[in-house]
Design an enzyme around this catalytic site. Structure first.
Site, mmCIF file in Angstrom:
data_model
loop_
_atom_site.group_PDB
_atom_site.id
_atom_site.type_symbol
_atom_site.label_atom_id
_atom_site.label_comp_id
_atom_site.label_asym_id
_atom_site.label_seq_id
_atom_site.Cartn_x
_atom_site.Cartn_y
_atom_site.Cartn_z
ATOM 1 C CD GLU A 201 44.337 -18.215 4.450
ATOM 2 O OE1 GLU A 201 44.389 -19.291 5.067
ATOM 3 O OE2 GLU A 201 43.315 -17.530 4.380
ATOM 4 N N GLY B 216 47.120 -19.818 14.250
ATOM 5 C CA GLY B 216 46.726 -21.048 14.935
ATOM 6 C C GLY B 216 46.982 -22.299 14.106
ATOM 7 C CG MET C 167 47.440 -22.928 6.186
ATOM 8 S SD MET C 167 46.288 -21.548 5.922
ATOM 9 C CE MET C 167 45.632 -21.992 4.323
ATOM 10 C CD GLU C 168 42.236 -22.683 5.437
ATOM 11 O OE1 GLU C 168 42.851 -22.450 6.505
ATOM 12 O OE2 GLU C 168 41.697 -21.796 4.760
ATOM 13 C CG ASN C 169 48.288 -25.812 4.036
ATOM 14 O OD1 ASN C 169 48.156 -24.676 3.607
ATOM 15 N ND2 ASN C 169 48.979 -26.093 5.126
ATOM 16 C CD GLU D 240 42.618 -24.503 10.505
ATOM 17 O OE1 GLU D 240 42.512 -24.256 9.293
ATOM 18 O OE2 GLU D 240 42.599 -23.601 11.377
ATOM 19 C CG HIS E 189 38.935 -23.692 6.534
ATOM 20 N ND1 HIS E 189 38.136 -22.674 6.076
ATOM 21 C CD2 HIS E 189 39.711 -23.135 7.513
ATOM 22 C CE1 HIS E 189 38.413 -21.558 6.754
ATOM 23 N NE2 HIS E 189 39.356 -21.807 7.632
ATOM 24 C CD GLU F 122 39.416 -18.288 7.749
ATOM 25 O OE1 GLU F 122 38.938 -18.919 8.711
ATOM 26 O OE2 GLU F 122 40.379 -18.714 7.069
#
Ligand code: TRP
Ligand code: ZN
Length: 871
Positions: free
Chosen positions: A126, A266, A268-270, A303, A306, A325
């Site tokens: 991202e 901070g 990442m929501e992969n 996360e 998300h 977000e």
């Protein structure tokens, strides 16, 4: 700047993709010099698209090794390649494209795409990092299923991870091994992730509401494995909360989190494989503060949330960033509020919004929560998109009620699961589910700036009616000079002379530029409590007298407004002292002001955490917002004067309360709301006492530091000492260094503390610390701790009138820009608001911005901020 002037992208130019991807399969051969990536994608022309529409792929910094269309090699004339991508003109409606690229993760210092951190591979895709891995339609509205095969040396990289489920693995003859992961959910490329390295993990399980057993794992380097328990417990709480509050369950059999030391943001929501900045995972009582514990829980939640708001329903394009977000920040705020203290959480969030987002709204980078143009999307991961975006989501809930909001959320998922949508779709779901007309609400997405709401009250004793008259205006911002009125929910209460609510809390819907609301059966002249709970992101003004504010501080049934009344009183006082200071008049504090603070300090019926918040004065940055043109030195002097005066006047009360709370806190460490509140109040007392020049107080600080059973108390004492020239300061700082030099995250606190000191030689200290063996300009956490803290949390020294702070920052920005433009672009922002300072400082700041602008080879990231600052 890179390849000429960066291009501006406009929301209005959006067009749907000409080709969809049915499936993509990736093979990564991870090497020590280079990595080879093979991508096989099945493309399908979208219906209604002309047969001669070219296939457009993004790609940056790639070495193209092979390219085959439907099995046949393409020659150089069959396609065209540029710095930013590739275009293939003649493709069939259904086609398979195979591309082999070579990339250099070990040389990737931008921490975007595939890179190395502590010798392990990881990705950050991202917003547009996937295009640094292979040629692909790297845009969020192209969703597909991914299969990922990873091949790597088994010794060096025993763990091989990607999104979804592990469907195969094995050894190869040459000392390498492989793993295959398949993600059954359609997703855009920005949610792709790969991790390979020498990692350990902790494991737990969660059974979802409908009975799915989910394996939970947190991966880290071995030496931090004992600090993952809090993160794991937080994850389970988040999974449970989302089921209870929104009926949302997890959808894969495994959920993995990987902690890495080098990370631009901070976390990442992969999908199924979150990557986290290690500072938002590791916690132990000895190494993490209360604030760390709370933010770890909040970001783990963020996360996780998300997975539905961002992944299952994603964004059509990057202008819609706040769709995921703003909504996900709102959800994590509610998570924290439900688990801890709702009013404390609200106060902290609003304080942060007012300090940083209001400043951004008043800056050259002001933008609506849905911007209409950008040069570099990474520059729009802002407090406006995130925090103001969350306020906009909160306003739906205020207008529709909790049940109405839930109905809107249910309809949103029912309509859009598996799709890439826009903020209009969210608004429509909220409106349709509640049969409400929210068309005016759209303006919150389209107009930037913080609205000013001015209120006047009239009371008619004979008729027993009270009227509130409202006017709303909004200052000009770069995208628009004139604004249309917003739909603003304003929660109000009217207090009688005993401090009781005469009509509970009402939600007024302010829709016009000027509007009057009348209340009947009001038996006496009220004191109005306005914008309760901060029901809208606006600046509200009302001609409160100091007596009104003291009254509200005591009696308002709304805890947020009790706190806010205190902040208003403090700000009024500070502004009048500043005026006196500027006229070189003598100044002092009113007795009533001191007794209001004494009342808070000694009111044992009040919650500890709320007392701590109430005793905290507006920050120097908050004051600078209100005192224009700003003189940071004067602001510091006045604020310190108030601190010292209160400390001396209330010394006995402070010492008593400190001793009392200190004695109560001797048991085992626990990060529950009550214990956190007790520690904050105790440490606020210590910070006040530290403003008195007295060796016995310095000894108390050293004592607390040396005997602290947790990092919160140790840091609190050390931070008081760090502002004082005394022998105890040196003893404690040295001790901290020697004890923690092997823990990178803890050392960040040590760097930050020295960078935020008010002592006169702070800049020299910071310059010296840049040479410290543990400092590393390539590590974003280190940069934020030392350079960021100095420029953003030390206005006194950053704004030194000789310009030395500005020159220092500029040098660092230029060094950083060559390795990591995203971080450079964050660091340059303190210079952006140059116009708000008095003339000497603003001229010096502007000169540094010009120095950056003319620097050869500047990144588009920094160019955008600097050029917008200088128009
Ligand atoms: N989507 C991430 C979040 O939870 C933000 C993020 C992580 C990010 N890493 C990034 C954004 C790198 C841009 C670049 O909020
Ligand atoms: Zn997010």
């Amino acid at each position: 700047m890179k390849q000429g002037e960066p291009k501006t992208i406009y929301l209005q130019d959006y067009t749907a993709p000409a080709y969809r991807v049915d499936a993509v399969s990736l093979v990564f051969e991870l090497g020590e010099d280079a990595t080879r990536v093979t991508s096989v994608a099945n493309y399908r022309r979208a219906s209604g698209v002309a047969a001669d529409a070219p296939l457009e792929l993004f790609g940056e910094n790639l070495e193209l090794l092979e390219i085959r269309l439907n099995g046949l090699p393409l020659t150089a004339t069959d396609y065209s390649v540029s710095d930013t991508g590739m275009s293939i003109p003649n493709v069939s409606a259904l086609c398979t494209l195979e591309i082999v690229t070579r990339i250099y993760p070990q040389k990737n210092t931008s921490l975007e795409g595939l890179y190395q951190t502590s010798g392990n591979f990881c990705t950050q895709c991202e917003a547009q990092g996937f295009r640094k891995i292979t040629y692909y339609p790297d845009r969020p509205d192209v969703m597909t299923v991914f299969t990922t095969q990873i091949l790597a040396d088994k010794q060096k990289y025993p763990v091989l991870l990607s999104n979804g489920n592990l469907t195969g693995s094995g050894d190869l003859a040459d000392g390498r091994h492989w793993a295959r992961w398949e993600d059954p959910f359609q997703k855009p490329a920005y949610l792709f992730a790969l991790v390979a390295g020498n990692l350990q993990h902790v494991e737990d399980h969660y059974t979802t509401l409908s009975g799915r057993d989910v394996t939970l794992r947190i991966y880290t380097e071995a030496h931090n494995i004992d600090k993952c328990d809090h993160a794991m417990q937080s994850l389970k709480r988040a999974m449970h909360w989302d089921e209870q509050r929104f009926g949302l369950e997890y959808d894969l059999d495994i959920y993995m989190i990987v902690a890495v030391d080098d990370f631009n943001m901070g976390a990442m929501e992969n999908k199924g494989l979150n990557v986290f900045n290690s500072k938002l995972v590791f916690a132990s009582p000895a190494t993490a503060t209360d604030m760390d514990y709370v933010s770890i829980e909040a970001v783990i939640g963020h996360e996780y949330f998300h997975n539905w708001t961002g992944n299952r329903v994603t964004c059509r394009d990057w202008f819609q960033l706040s769709l995921k977000e703003g909504l996900t920040v709102f959800r994590d705020q509610e998570f924290t509020s439900d688990l801890h203290s709702r009013s404390v959480k609200r106060i902290e969030d609003v304080r942060m919004l007012r300090t940083h987002q209001f400043a951004e709204d008043a800056s050259p980078m002001a933008h609506p929560i849905r911007p209409s143009s950008y040069m570099e999307i990474n520059n729009f991961y802002t407090v406006t998109v995130y925090e103001k975006g969350a306020e906009v989501v909160r306003m739906y809930q205020t207008l529709l009620g909790r049940d109405g909001f839930r109905k809107g959320m249910d309809l949103y998922f029912q309509r859009h699961d598996g799709h890439a949508v826009s903020t209009e779709n969210f608004l429509a779901a909220m409106a349709d589910a509640n049969a409400a007309d929210l068309s005016q609400f759209q303006r919150w997405y389209d107009q930037a700036g913080t609205p000013d709401v001015a209120v006047r009250m009239a009371y008619d004793a004979a008729a027993q009616t009270c009227t509130l008259h409202f006017t709303q205006t909004c200052p000009a911002t770069p995208e628009a000079a004139v604004k249309s009125p917003f739909l603003i929910p304003i929660e109000v209460g009217l207090l009688n002379s005993h401090g009781q609510d005469m009509l509970g809390t009402q939600v007024l819907r302010l829709t016009e530029a000027e509007q009057t609301f009348s209340f009947s059966d009001v038996p006496e002249q009220p004191v109005p409590s306005l914008l309760r709970g901060f029901s809208a992101p606006v600046k509200l003004s009302y001609p409160y007298t100091a007596a009104d504010l003291v009254f509200l501080m005591k009696h308002d049934s709304d805890a947020f407004n009790r706190w806010d009344a205190g902040q208003r009183l403090a700000m009024q006082t500070i502004l009048s002292l500043l005026a006196a200071h500027q006229q070189q008049e003598a100044f002092g504090l009113e007795h009533d002001f001191i007794s209001a603070y004494q009342a808070i300090l000694t009111d044992a019926t009040l919650d500890h955490a709320l007392r701590a918040e109430a005793l905290t004065l507006p920050s120097e940055a908050d004051i600078a917002e209100r005192a224009r043109p700003s003189d940071p030195e004067a602001i510091h002097t006045v604020r310190e004067f108030i601190h010292a005066t209160l400390a001396k006047a209330l010394r006995l009360d402070l010492e008593t309360l400190y001793a009392d709370l200190h004695a109560q806190g001797q048991g085992d460490y626990s990060p529950d709301a009550a214990s956190i509140g007790r520690r904050s109040l105790k440490n606020v007392c210590l910070a006040y006492l530290g403003r008195i020049q007295d060796d016995s107080i310095h000894e108390t600080c050293l004592q607390q530091y040396m005997t602290a059973g947790n990092m919160t108390d140790a840091m609190a004492a050390l931070s008081v000492l760090s502002r004082i020239e005394c022998p105890q300061r040196e003893v404690a700082l040295q001790h901290f260094h020697d004890r923690w030099q092997h823990d990178a995250l803890v050392m960040d606190k040590w760097f930050a503390l020295q960078a935020t000191s008010s002592l006169p030689d702070t800049l020299q200290q910071v310059q010296g610390l840049m040479q410290h063996p543990l400092f590393d300009l390539r590590n974003p956490n280190k940069v934020r701790a030392l350079v960021g803290s100095f420029a953003m949390r030390n206005p006194l020294h950053f704004h030194a009138p000789d310009g030395s702070g500005y020159a220092f920052l500029t040098d660092r920005v230029l060094e950083l820009d060559a390795m990591n433009p995203q971080i450079a672009s964050r660091m340059v922002r303190p210079l952006m608001n140059w116009r708000q300072y008095e003339t000497i400082r603003s001229g010096l700041m502007k000169a540094q911005l010009e120095r950056i602008q003319t620097h050869a080879g500047l990144s588009g990231d920094v160019y955008e901020i600097v050029s917008k600052s200088l128009v």
